[in-house]
Write a protein that holds these residues in place. Structure first.
Motif, PDB file in Angstrom:
ATOM      1  N   LEU A   1      -8.580  -0.195  -3.596  1.00 13.17           N
ATOM      2  CA  LEU A   1      -7.249   0.652  -4.154  1.00 13.17           C
ATOM      3  C   LEU A   1      -7.432   1.792  -4.872  1.00 13.17           C
ATOM      4  O   LEU A   1      -6.542   2.682  -4.986  1.00 13.17           O
TER       5      LEU A   1
ATOM      6  N   GLY B   1       1.089   6.768  -6.808  1.00 12.67           N
ATOM      7  CA  GLY B   1       0.055   7.727  -6.961  1.00 12.67           C
ATOM      8  C   GLY B   1       0.464   8.967  -6.828  1.00 12.67           C
ATOM      9  O   GLY B   1       0.000   9.823  -7.636  1.00 12.67           O
TER      10      GLY B   1
ATOM     11  N   PHE C   1       0.851  -1.163   0.067  1.00 12.93           N
ATOM     12  CA  PHE C   1      -0.001  -0.266  -0.045  1.00 12.93           C
ATOM     13  C   PHE C   1       0.839   1.349   0.068  1.00 12.93           C
ATOM     14  O   PHE C   1       0.614   2.120  -0.677  1.00 12.93           O
TER      15      PHE C   1
ATOM     16  N   LEU D   1      -1.196  -4.663  -7.598  1.00 14.93           N
ATOM     17  CA  LEU D   1      -1.856  -5.242  -6.275  1.00 14.93           C
ATOM     18  C   LEU D   1      -3.350  -5.818  -6.591  1.00 14.93           C
ATOM     19  O   LEU D   1      -3.526  -6.867  -6.020  1.00 14.93           O
ATOM     20  N   TYR D   2      -3.975  -5.330  -7.544  1.00 15.71           N
ATOM     21  CA  TYR D   2      -4.931  -5.881  -8.016  1.00 15.71           C
ATOM     22  C   TYR D   2      -4.821  -7.238  -8.576  1.00 15.71           C
ATOM     23  O   TYR D   2      -5.701  -8.092  -8.385  1.00 15.71           O
TER      24      TYR D   2
ATOM     25  N   LEU E   1       5.844  -1.899  -8.316  1.00 12.81           N
ATOM     26  CA  LEU E   1       5.490  -0.536  -7.800  1.00 12.81           C
ATOM     27  C   LEU E   1       6.654   0.286  -7.472  1.00 12.81           C
ATOM     28  O   LEU E   1       6.578   1.658  -7.641  1.00 12.81           O
TER      29      LEU E   1
ATOM     30  N   SER F   1       4.505  -7.432  -6.708  1.00 12.45           N
ATOM     31  CA  SER F   1       3.804  -6.056  -6.666  1.00 12.45           C
ATOM     32  C   SER F   1       4.240  -4.946  -6.329  1.00 12.45           C
ATOM     33  O   SER F   1       4.619  -3.964  -6.598  1.00 12.45           O
TER      34      SER F   1
ATOM     35  N   SER G   1       2.339   1.872  -3.288  1.00 12.24           N
ATOM     36  CA  SER G   1       1.088   2.196  -4.220  1.00 12.24           C
ATOM     37  C   SER G   1       1.097   3.722  -4.212  1.00 12.24           C
ATOM     38  O   SER G   1       0.923   4.202  -5.189  1.00 12.24           O
TER      39      SER G   1
ATOM     40  N   VAL H   1      -7.343  -0.999 -15.479  1.00  7.55           N
ATOM     41  CA  VAL H   1      -6.828  -1.775 -14.208  1.00  7.55           C
ATOM     42  C   VAL H   1      -6.730  -3.282 -14.712  1.00  7.55           C
ATOM     43  O   VAL H   1      -5.876  -3.910 -14.503  1.00  7.55           O
TER      44      VAL H   1
ATOM     45  N   ILE I   1      -2.290   0.928  -9.179  1.00  2.15           N
ATOM     46  CA  ILE I   1      -2.743  -0.261  -8.313  1.00  2.15           C
ATOM     47  C   ILE I   1      -2.895  -1.564  -9.340  1.00  2.15           C
ATOM     48  O   ILE I   1      -3.278  -2.439  -8.214  1.00  2.15           O
TER      49      ILE I   1
ATOM     50  N   GLY J   1      -5.383   5.202  -4.228  1.00  4.28           N
ATOM     51  CA  GLY J   1      -4.523   5.596  -5.411  1.00  4.28           C
ATOM     52  C   GLY J   1      -4.885   7.116  -5.709  1.00  4.28           C
ATOM     53  O   GLY J   1      -4.111   8.062  -5.876  1.00  4.28           O
TER      54      GLY J   1
END
Length: 391
Positions: A232, A17, A10, A222-223, A86, A82, A13, A63, A219, A236
């Motif tokens: 997410l 963002g 997170f 992670l998705y 990222l 991930s 991510s 996404v 994201i 984001g």
């Protein structure tokens, strides 16, 4: 252990963002800020609002493309992979933002995911090839369309619009009543207000388009690893908001002032061309290189305007001709006729250096290629080592 890794995911991510907000606000609202239409604070607020709308609606499709379709087996998106993907996306974008150059978030993100896919032998080359072709065609289209407009049609468009900044504030606030009411400034014309509404509205449209394509860059990994999409998107967009209100100030300066001097008419032209291309790409499901298209549209317009400042001294048959400027963009007053090519007064036209800054343009183009290369090569090398010697 998984919970701690997810928190790290997170955090990375959110960092991505944050840098997306810094990289994409400039192309969307740089023309409006450079023309003195809105402030940097207002640009950041509008970017955050319309980015969220785009991300929450059409952004889900992109996404899914990056998190599922770009690789044959989405199972390669673990929490660990991930985080690494990222990290390279955010790190590469930060390099561009620190340099004051907005890099393409789509190219950077897809490059990092492609690095993972190649290292794992799972990259869907057909999907990657289709995306790459449009990444080449779209910026060239934006550059040449803008260049042609700047070279041949801008004076006519400027005559139609004929919006010059008036003295004093564009808007004032009437505080005489119980509720403050925004009103036009004392010298503001109706045409100026219409032009302001148009250029800001198009910037909002570009912010919406950015949300549809760029939320996936923060994201999608992670998705692919199984995290809920709604959560997410919220996280984001929150990070994009912070980036748009802070680090985006550097890219707003670069896109609004340093590449080319943008009067209000030019801002409208750039916004219309670049947003039209971005929307067209989004309609066919391609993660758009939003920053590259908008930047090259600005560069193309500046180049087209600069090429009107050519001095002709010899006639076709060798007879001596008086020196004439092939006129750049004059700021005609309402009702004035636009001069044809070759008929402009040199004293009334800005020089090429005032309209088009090759040094800044070269820096922008260089960094916009370096940043995606950093993410792609870095991700591939890292995963190559990890898959063969560690995992």
């Amino acid at each position: 252990m998984i919970g701690a890794l997810l928190l790290v995911g997170f955090a990375v991510s959110l960092f991505v963002g944050f840098n997306i907000g810094g990289a994409t606000t400039g192309p969307a609202f740089g023309p409006a800020v450079g023309a003195g239409v809105i402030s940097k604070l207002m640009a950041g607020a509008l970017m955050a609002t319309f980015f969220f709308v785009g991300a929450w609606t059409l952004g889900r499709r992109v996404v899914n493309t990056l998190g599922r379709d770009l690789v044959y087996d989405p199972g390669i998106f673990t929490i660990e992979t991930s985080i690494v993907v990222l990290f390279f996306i955010g790190g590469a974008l930060f390099v561009g933002n620190y340099a004051g150059v907005p890099a393409s978030t789509s190219m950077t993100a897809v490059g990092a995911i492609a690095g993972l896919g190649v290292a794992a032998g799972e990259l869907n080359w057909a999907v990657m090839g289709e995306i790459a072709v449009w990444w080449i065609v779209a910026p060239l289209l934006g550059f040449w369309v803008s260049g042609v407009v700047g070279r041949y049609f801008y004076p006519t468009i400027n005559r139609w619009i004929a919006i010059d900044g008036s003295d004093g504030d564009l808007l004032t606030v009437d505080r005489s009543g119980a509720v403050p009411i925004p009103t036009s400034g004392p010298n503001t014309t109706r045409r100026e207000i219409v032009g302001v509404v148009v250029v800001v509205a198009i910037g909002c449209l570009m912010a919406f388009s950015s949300g549809t394509s760029n939320i996936a860059n923060a994201i999608a990994p992670l998705y692919g690893a199984g995290v809920d999409m709604n959560l997410l998107i919220l996280l984001g967009c929150g990070a994009v908001t912070i980036g748009a209100l802070t680090i985006a100030r550097r890219t707003l300066d670069t896109l609004g002032n340093d590449i080319t001097d943008l009067p209000l008419t030019a801002a409208i032209v750039v916004a219309v061309i670049s947003s039209g291309i971005v929307i067209g790409l989004s309609a066919i499901g391609i993660p758009a290189s939003f920053v590259i298209i908008a930047t090259m549209s600005i560069v193309g317009l500046g180049w087209g305007r600069a090429t009107r400042s050519i001095t002709v001294s010899e006639g076709v048959r060798g007879e001596k001709k008086p020196n004439v400027s092939v006129g750049a963009l004059t700021a005609e007053e309402p009702g004035e006729e636009s001069p044809d090519i070759g008929e402009e007064d040199p004293a009334d036209t800005p020089s090429a250096a005032e309209l088009f800054n090759p040094e800044t343009t070269g820096r922008v183009v260089l960094m916009q290629n370096v940043v995606p290369i950093l993410s792609t090569v870095g991700a591939y090398a890292t995963f190559y080592v990890l898959f063969r010697f560690w995992w």
